[in-house]
Design a protein around this motif. Structure first.
Motif, PDB file in Angstrom:
ATOM      1  N   ILE A  10       0.826  -1.196   0.000  1.00 44.69           N
ATOM      2  CA  ILE A  10       0.000   0.000   0.000  1.00 44.69           C
ATOM      3  C   ILE A  10       0.864   1.251   0.000  1.00 44.69           C
ATOM      4  N   THR A  11       2.045   1.178   0.642  1.00 45.23           N
ATOM      5  CA  THR A  11       2.914   2.355   0.652  1.00 45.23           C
ATOM      6  C   THR A  11       3.407   2.691  -0.739  1.00 45.23           C
ATOM      7  N   PHE A  12       3.568   1.670  -1.589  1.00 44.59           N
ATOM      8  CA  PHE A  12       3.933   1.945  -2.975  1.00 44.59           C
ATOM      9  C   PHE A  12       2.811   2.712  -3.671  1.00 44.59           C
ATOM     10  N   PHE A  13       1.562   2.308  -3.391  1.00 40.44           N
ATOM     11  CA  PHE A  13       0.441   2.986  -4.014  1.00 40.44           C
ATOM     12  C   PHE A  13       0.420   4.455  -3.593  1.00 40.44           C
ATOM     13  N   PHE A  32      -8.938  -2.659  -3.911  1.00 47.67           N
ATOM     14  CA  PHE A  32      -9.576  -1.361  -3.835  1.00 47.67           C
ATOM     15  C   PHE A  32      -9.210  -0.559  -5.085  1.00 47.67           C
ATOM     16  N   ASP A  33      -9.821   0.622  -5.215  1.00 43.03           N
ATOM     17  CA  ASP A  33      -9.795   1.331  -6.485  1.00 43.03           C
ATOM     18  C   ASP A  33      -8.398   1.582  -7.036  1.00 43.03           C
ATOM     19  N   VAL A  34      -7.450   1.909  -6.168  1.00 39.58           N
ATOM     20  CA  VAL A  34      -6.135   2.288  -6.671  1.00 39.58           C
ATOM     21  C   VAL A  34      -5.470   1.149  -7.435  1.00 39.58           C
ATOM     22  N   LEU A  35      -5.783  -0.095  -7.091  1.00 39.57           N
ATOM     23  CA  LEU A  35      -5.208  -1.222  -7.808  1.00 39.57           C
ATOM     24  C   LEU A  35      -5.711  -1.292  -9.237  1.00 39.57           C
ATOM     25  N   GLU A  36      -6.844  -0.671  -9.492  1.00 33.81           N
ATOM     26  CA  GLU A  36      -7.439  -0.749 -10.816  1.00 33.81           C
ATOM     27  C   GLU A  36      -7.074   0.461 -11.672  1.00 33.81           C
ATOM     28  N   GLU A  38      -3.465   2.240 -13.735  1.00 39.96           N
ATOM     29  CA  GLU A  38      -2.156   1.845 -14.260  1.00 39.96           C
ATOM     30  C   GLU A  38      -1.066   2.059 -13.222  1.00 39.96           C
ATOM     31  N   SER A  39      -1.089   3.210 -12.557  1.00 37.30           N
ATOM     32  CA  SER A  39      -0.053   3.480 -11.562  1.00 37.30           C
ATOM     33  C   SER A  39      -0.147   2.513 -10.388  1.00 37.30           C
ATOM     34  N   GLY A  40      -1.365   2.141 -10.011  1.00 35.02           N
ATOM     35  CA  GLY A  40      -1.523   1.176  -8.933  1.00 35.02           C
ATOM     36  C   GLY A  40      -1.008  -0.191  -9.309  1.00 35.02           C
ATOM     37  N   LEU A  41      -1.253  -0.605 -10.557  1.00 36.11           N
ATOM     38  CA  LEU A  41      -0.782  -1.907 -11.016  1.00 36.11           C
ATOM     39  C   LEU A  41       0.743  -1.936 -11.077  1.00 36.11           C
ATOM     40  N   ILE A  42       1.343  -0.838 -11.524  1.00 33.87           N
ATOM     41  CA  ILE A  42       2.808  -0.764 -11.553  1.00 33.87           C
ATOM     42  C   ILE A  42       3.369  -0.816 -10.137  1.00 33.87           C
ATOM     43  N   SER A  43       2.697  -0.139  -9.204  1.00 38.96           N
ATOM     44  CA  SER A  43       3.144  -0.201  -7.811  1.00 38.96           C
ATOM     45  C   SER A  43       3.032  -1.610  -7.262  1.00 38.96           C
ATOM     46  N   ILE A 149      -1.356  -9.723 -10.008  1.00 37.94           N
ATOM     47  CA  ILE A 149      -1.013  -8.993 -11.235  1.00 37.94           C
ATOM     48  C   ILE A 149      -1.719  -9.615 -12.431  1.00 37.94           C
ATOM     49  N   LEU A 150      -1.667 -10.931 -12.535  1.00 34.09           N
ATOM     50  CA  LEU A 150      -2.308 -11.612 -13.666  1.00 34.09           C
ATOM     51  C   LEU A 150      -3.818 -11.438 -13.659  1.00 34.09           C
ATOM     52  N   SER A 151      -4.414 -11.347 -12.476  1.00 37.71           N
ATOM     53  CA  SER A 151      -5.866 -11.196 -12.393  1.00 37.71           C
ATOM     54  C   SER A 151      -6.327  -9.792 -12.783  1.00 37.71           C
ATOM     55  N   LEU A 152      -5.417  -8.823 -12.729  1.00 35.72           N
ATOM     56  CA  LEU A 152      -5.783  -7.423 -12.976  1.00 35.72           C
ATOM     57  C   LEU A 152      -5.325  -6.899 -14.330  1.00 35.72           C
ATOM     58  N   VAL A 153      -4.274  -7.479 -14.893  1.00 35.88           N
ATOM     59  CA  VAL A 153      -3.561  -6.834 -15.984  1.00 35.88           C
ATOM     60  C   VAL A 153      -4.419  -6.618 -17.225  1.00 35.88           C
ATOM     61  N   ASP A 154      -5.382  -7.476 -17.489  1.00 36.76           N
ATOM     62  CA  ASP A 154      -6.200  -7.323 -18.691  1.00 36.76           C
ATOM     63  C   ASP A 154      -7.338  -6.325 -18.522  1.00 36.76           C
ATOM     64  N   ASP A 155      -7.644  -5.969 -17.291  1.00 38.21           N
ATOM     65  CA  ASP A 155      -8.797  -5.102 -17.033  1.00 38.21           C
ATOM     66  C   ASP A 155      -8.426  -3.660 -16.747  1.00 38.21           C
ATOM     67  N   VAL A 156      -7.201  -3.426 -16.286  1.00 36.34           N
ATOM     68  CA  VAL A 156      -6.787  -2.071 -15.936  1.00 36.34           C
ATOM     69  C   VAL A 156      -6.611  -1.238 -17.205  1.00 36.34           C
TER      70      VAL A 156
END
Length: 533
Positions: A10-13, A32-36, A38-43, A149-156
């Motif tokens: 979370i600190t990366f986010f 939560f929203d920040v994971l969805e 691009e910057s959240g996914l990179i973090s 990461i794999l669960s999110l990468v196609d949707d972000v």
């Protein structure tokens, strides 16, 4: 064991997103929203390193890779020794017996052989004192981060270079899943394969099956990289901050940028390692040696980016690592490692010093806990931020020494010896060449053994070598080490002692997992301020 995303991620986010982007409703739900974004996914991708370093689910429990796991491996290799009970260090490197030059048999003053001492502590209530838990917990955290990461990468939603970024992120996730499964399969009798974020199961598989799954994930990473049109180094720089980029070793610099080709070469070297370290030498086949040659021919080159972390004194690694602990009274340089340096080796003269007062039978816990030697602050041990590497992955040196071993066992002795000479030159050892001196296979293998002990010191492979060479087997079964140097209980020097290590080759599933899913037959403040005990 529920596999939660580390709170530290979370600190990366927070550091990578503006405050108005962070509308966090539930801190216990990693989606939560920040994971969805691009910057959240990179973090999150950057956070895979933190999953490696530290797997705390609780502020008072410390499961750690960069210190504890690395230290367990190095002390079981008898490259260093650790006499303290914290995190069960002292039990991890407790041999069954030591026979002195005069035939005197010395046994541990407390408890019994290492397997007994460790297994009695393999209970959930021992938490971080259970040595079996640290590598398991950190590696399954790493695997779980890859699953997210794999669960999110196609949707972000990604703003530009969409195809490149998605494939690079998938490669990143598959790579670390392959790495995690490699570590589990190379250290535990059984493991669990899980691809669903936050979930585990009771479907234990053999360590060999874990290595197969590691290879599958490594190959998936290579497939993604080969499909990328363009170079990834600029994008990967956002995922691999400077503290994760390699420092030089004795003037031999490594790239701070990760390119596609370098990354694939890293993977090939790690695949070769998985073959080499998970069989006894006498179990290796001609096919195995050929495959190692093929992989290392396409493996790491001098100057390639390698996967490391460095002590930065700020965020990621303050003092919880082996290199600094070798200088501040926690870990000590083994006499058995020192005797493997060849006379005149500049790596020894530059890095090793004789202590004013020898350590002898530290705290009365066994004569294996004694030495006349310590490290300078230079190539292997350091208090200086970002001076040296703490190795996660493989290196050019390891790649070449695997190739050398494959040559020697395939009858190409001179080719193998030439590589050993090249690595010694690469590390500025200033030793006379051994190629062209008429060494037979036994002589060449002894040069290889010494060079793997010295040239790959603190690279995380020493215990694997002791296992595959049979050193950790009981003396009664042809194992152990003869001609060993050790100080007896009053400090007398013995130069022809016999060590009966009798260590576990592969560890049991930790009770932190097994208590909830029974096997089917097969740096925090907690330690930054701790004192040796």
């Amino acid at each position: 064991m529920k596999q939660f995303i580390l709170i530290i991620i979370i600190t990366f986010f927070i550091s990578s997103c503006d405050n108005d982007q962070l509308e966090v409703q539930n801190l216990n739900d990693p989606r939560f929203d920040v994971l969805e974004t691009e910057s959240g996914l990179i973090s999150l991708a950057t956070g895979v390193y933190q999953a490696n370093i530290d797997a705390d689910d609780d502020p008072f429990i410390d499961y750690d890779f960069a210190w504890q796991v690395q230290a367990y491996h190095e002390c079981m290799a008898d490259a260093i020794y650790i006499p303290f009970g914290n995190w069960s260090f002292r039990w991890t490197n407790q041999p069954t017996s030591i026979t002195l030059d005069d035939g005197t048999l010395v046994t541990p003053p407390q408890e019994g052989p290492q397997p007994q001492a460790l297994r009695v502590r393999n209970v959930r209530t021992q938490t971080e004192e259970n040595a079996f838990a640290h590598e398991w917990m950190t590696m399954y955290k790493t695997n779980n981060t890859g699953n997210y990461i794999l669960s999110l990468v196609d949707d972000v939603e990604i703003r530009d270079d969409v195809d490149l970024k998605r494939k690079a992120l998938r490669a990143w996730a598959y790579f670390w899943k392959g790495y995690a499964y490699s570590r589990i399969g190379s250290m535990y009798t059984e493991g669990i394969i899980t691809s669903e974020p936050g979930e585990t199961n009771a479907n234990y598989v053999s360590r060999q099956r874990m290595i197969e799954e590691a290879t599958l994930n490594y190959d998936n990473a290579i497939e993604q990289l080969n499909q990328i049109d363009g170079e990834i180094s600029g994008f990967m720089e956002s995922i691999v901050p400077g503290v994760f980029a390699p420092s030089s070793f004795r003037g031999n610099s490594s790239s701070r940028l990760l390119t596609k080709d370098m990354w694939i070469r890293n993977i090939n070297t790690l695949k070769a390692r998985n073959i080499l370290v998970n069989k006894k030498v006498d179990e290796m086949t001609a096919t195995d040696w050929t495959e190692i040659q093929t992989l290392t021919d396409n493996g790491l080159q001098a100057g390639d980016f390698i996967f490391v972390i460095k002590q930065d004194g700020v965020n990621f690694n303050l003092s919880g690592n082996v290199p600094i602990r070798l200088l501040i009274g926690w870990h000590f340089l083994s006499e058995r490692l020192v005797q493997d340096f060849k006379p005149g080796d500049k790596r020894f003269t530059d890095n090793v010093v004789e202590l004013r007062n020898a350590e002898v039978n530290r705290s009365g816990r066994g004569i294996q806990y004694g030495t006349r030697w310590g490290f300078n602050d230079l190539d292997y041990a350091s208090r200086i931020d970002e001076r040296i590497n703490i190795y996660y992955g493989s290196t050019y040196d390891e790649n070449e020494l695997m190739k050398a071993e494959a040559f020697i066992y395939s009858g190409q002795i001179e080719d193998g010896l030439n590589i050993i000479d090249n690595i010694r030159q690469f590390q500025d050892a200033e030793l006379a060449p051994v190629a062209g001196t008429g060494l037979d296979e036994a002589g060449a293998l002894e040069e290889l053994r010494k060079e793997r002990r010295i040239g790959l010191l603190l690279r995380g492979v020493g215990f694997y070598d002791a296992r595959r060479w049979g050193v950790i087997e009981p003396v009664s079964q042809g194992g152990g080490r003869t001609g060993a140097v050790v100080l007896d209980a009053v400090g007398n020097l013995n130069t022809n002692a016999t060590f009966d290590y009798n260590y576990l080759g592969y560890w049991d599933v930790p009770d932190q997992e097994a208590a909830f899913a029974t096997p089917g037959g097969g740096g925090s403040a907690a330690y930054e301020n701790a004192s040796p005990k």
